[in-house]
Motif scaffolding. Structure first.
Motif, mmCIF file in Angstrom:
data_model
loop_
_atom_site.group_PDB
_atom_site.id
_atom_site.type_symbol
_atom_site.label_atom_id
_atom_site.label_comp_id
_atom_site.label_asym_id
_atom_site.label_seq_id
_atom_site.Cartn_x
_atom_site.Cartn_y
_atom_site.Cartn_z
ATOM 1 N N ASN A 210 0.824 -1.217 0.000
ATOM 2 C CA ASN A 210 0.000 0.000 0.000
ATOM 3 C C ASN A 210 0.849 1.254 0.000
ATOM 4 N N CYS A 211 0.177 2.385 -0.211
ATOM 5 C CA CYS A 211 0.783 3.715 -0.136
ATOM 6 C C CYS A 211 2.019 3.815 -1.024
ATOM 7 N N CYS A 212 1.904 3.269 -2.231
ATOM 8 C CA CYS A 212 3.074 3.123 -3.087
ATOM 9 C C CYS A 212 2.761 3.547 -4.519
ATOM 10 N N PRO A 213 3.798 3.792 -5.328
ATOM 11 C CA PRO A 213 3.560 4.016 -6.745
ATOM 12 C C PRO A 213 2.959 2.763 -7.374
ATOM 13 N N ILE A 214 1.975 2.938 -8.218
ATOM 14 C CA ILE A 214 1.317 1.783 -8.821
ATOM 15 C C ILE A 214 2.298 0.961 -9.663
ATOM 16 N N GLU A 215 3.351 1.618 -10.165
ATOM 17 C CA GLU A 215 4.344 0.927 -10.985
ATOM 18 C C GLU A 215 5.091 -0.167 -10.230
ATOM 19 N N GLY A 216 5.163 -0.062 -8.899
ATOM 20 C CA GLY A 216 5.943 -1.030 -8.129
ATOM 21 C C GLY A 216 5.224 -2.324 -7.817
ATOM 22 N N ILE A 217 3.913 -2.337 -7.977
ATOM 23 C CA ILE A 217 3.150 -3.492 -7.497
ATOM 24 C C ILE A 217 3.459 -4.759 -8.284
ATOM 25 N N GLN A 218 3.346 -4.695 -9.608
ATOM 26 C CA GLN A 218 3.607 -5.892 -10.412
ATOM 27 C C GLN A 218 5.045 -6.354 -10.240
ATOM 28 N N LYS A 219 5.986 -5.424 -10.122
ATOM 29 C CA LYS A 219 7.388 -5.797 -9.924
ATOM 30 C C LYS A 219 7.559 -6.550 -8.615
ATOM 31 N N ALA A 220 6.914 -6.066 -7.549
ATOM 32 C CA ALA A 220 7.013 -6.746 -6.259
ATOM 33 C C ALA A 220 6.424 -8.146 -6.334
ATOM 34 N N LEU A 221 5.279 -8.265 -6.973
ATOM 35 C CA LEU A 221 4.642 -9.579 -7.092
ATOM 36 C C LEU A 221 5.521 -10.548 -7.879
#
Length: 315
Positions: A210-221
């Protein structure tokens, strides 16, 4: 939970600040003010009801910042913390009353220190002691999850999980990540999941971003590999700028809102389908209308794989 993701509330704070400016009622954006009369409780209830009316069915209390009451040596701080949290839960329940659908109720809990300064985070023993107060209070309440948000180090997350396990509360730990999908201090989300689950025998119900740039989500997953199934929820910021540029007052000055609501909604729904996420939503900068867009995308099966436009990529 159903196969389609549930939708989590957006943030209370921004809307309460707007209402404070419009009404001239001082303190609406301060969650501790819920003890000082009905104006604040009614304002919180209005915001919660707006998200419910938009279609959100994971309802969170506006208690993220109440953790600061626990700092210091005031002997009455624990009683004060308890009264504030229960006041917020009452305000949330008033908003929920009359909704026929199942509502998942979560208590929003924050880290011990600054969300965006991992160098100031406590070690696991300090974190277990601090978060033990929060977990012990939630254990006495009729809610579904203790939702620890915007955690930025592995050490604090381990302490949180140990405290939750000791108190016997079902918890979700939500990490704040950067645009590359890592914790703000450079640690990997995968390492965090391995460490916490190893120490606690997989005690957390799940994890979130949460509370993050949307660009980082897929990379984290993607970096989590086979552990990605432990991440059950994601809810990014409206802004894609680094959190270090958006802290404090600068956050509310900078966030212009969601630039591409339809694109964000379809992208989050696509992430949910691809990664079997149980919950999606929005963090800072999202409004009830943005949450309604996410609900619409889920209800009508709308997805997209490419990133939406944001304040950093308006093309």
């Amino acid at each position: 939970m159903s196969l389609e993701p549930k939708i989590l509330f957006g943030p209370h704070g921004t809307l309460l600040e707007d209402e404070e400016r419009q009404t001239g009622i001082v303190g609406l954006a301060d969650p501790t003010q819920i003890l000082n009369g009905p104006n604040y409780r009614k304002a919180v209830t209005r915001v919660a009801r707006a998200y419910l009316d938009a279609g959100a069915r994971v309802a969170a209390t506006n208690t993220f910042r109440v953790r600061h009451v626990l700092t210091g040596n005031d002997p009455a701080r624990i009683d004060r913390y308890r009264a504030i949290v229960r006041g917020h839960l009452l305000a949330l329940q008033i908003a929920i009353d009359g909704i026929d659908d199942e509502i998942i109720r979560v208590i929003s809990l924050g880290p011990a220190g600054d969300c965006y300064k991992p160098q100031e985070a406590p070690d696991r023993l300090q974190a277990e002691e601090f978060h033990g107060y929060q977990a012990s209070e939630v254990a006495q309440l009729d809610v579904d999850y203790a939702w620890f948000e915007t955690v930025n180090t592995i050490e604090e997350a381990v302490g949180i999980a140990l405290a939750a396990k000791k108190a016997g509360v079902r918890c979700v730990i939500s990490f704040v990540i950067d645009s590359e999908g890592d914790l703000l201090g450079g640690e990997s989300v995968a390492d965090a999941l391995r460490e916490i689950d190893g120490v606690t025998q997989n005690y957390p119900f799940g994890y979130s971003l949460n509370c993050c740039p949307i660009e980082g989500i897929q990379k984290a997953l993607q970096k989590c590999g086979p552990l990605r199934h432990r991440i059950i929820a994601v809810y990014p910021n409206a802004s894609s700028f680094p959190q270090s540029e958006l802290s404090g007052k600068a956050l509310h000055d900078h966030v212009l809102g969601v630039v591409d609501p339809d694109g964000v909604a379809a992208y989050l729904h696509g992430l949910a389908r691809e990664n079997h996420l149980k919950i999606i939503g929005g963090c800072c900068g999202f409004t009830p209308s943005d949450i309604a867009k996410i609900c619409h995308a889920v209800r009508h099966g709308i997805v997209q794989s490419h990133l939406p436009r944001t304040d950093k990529n308006r093309g």
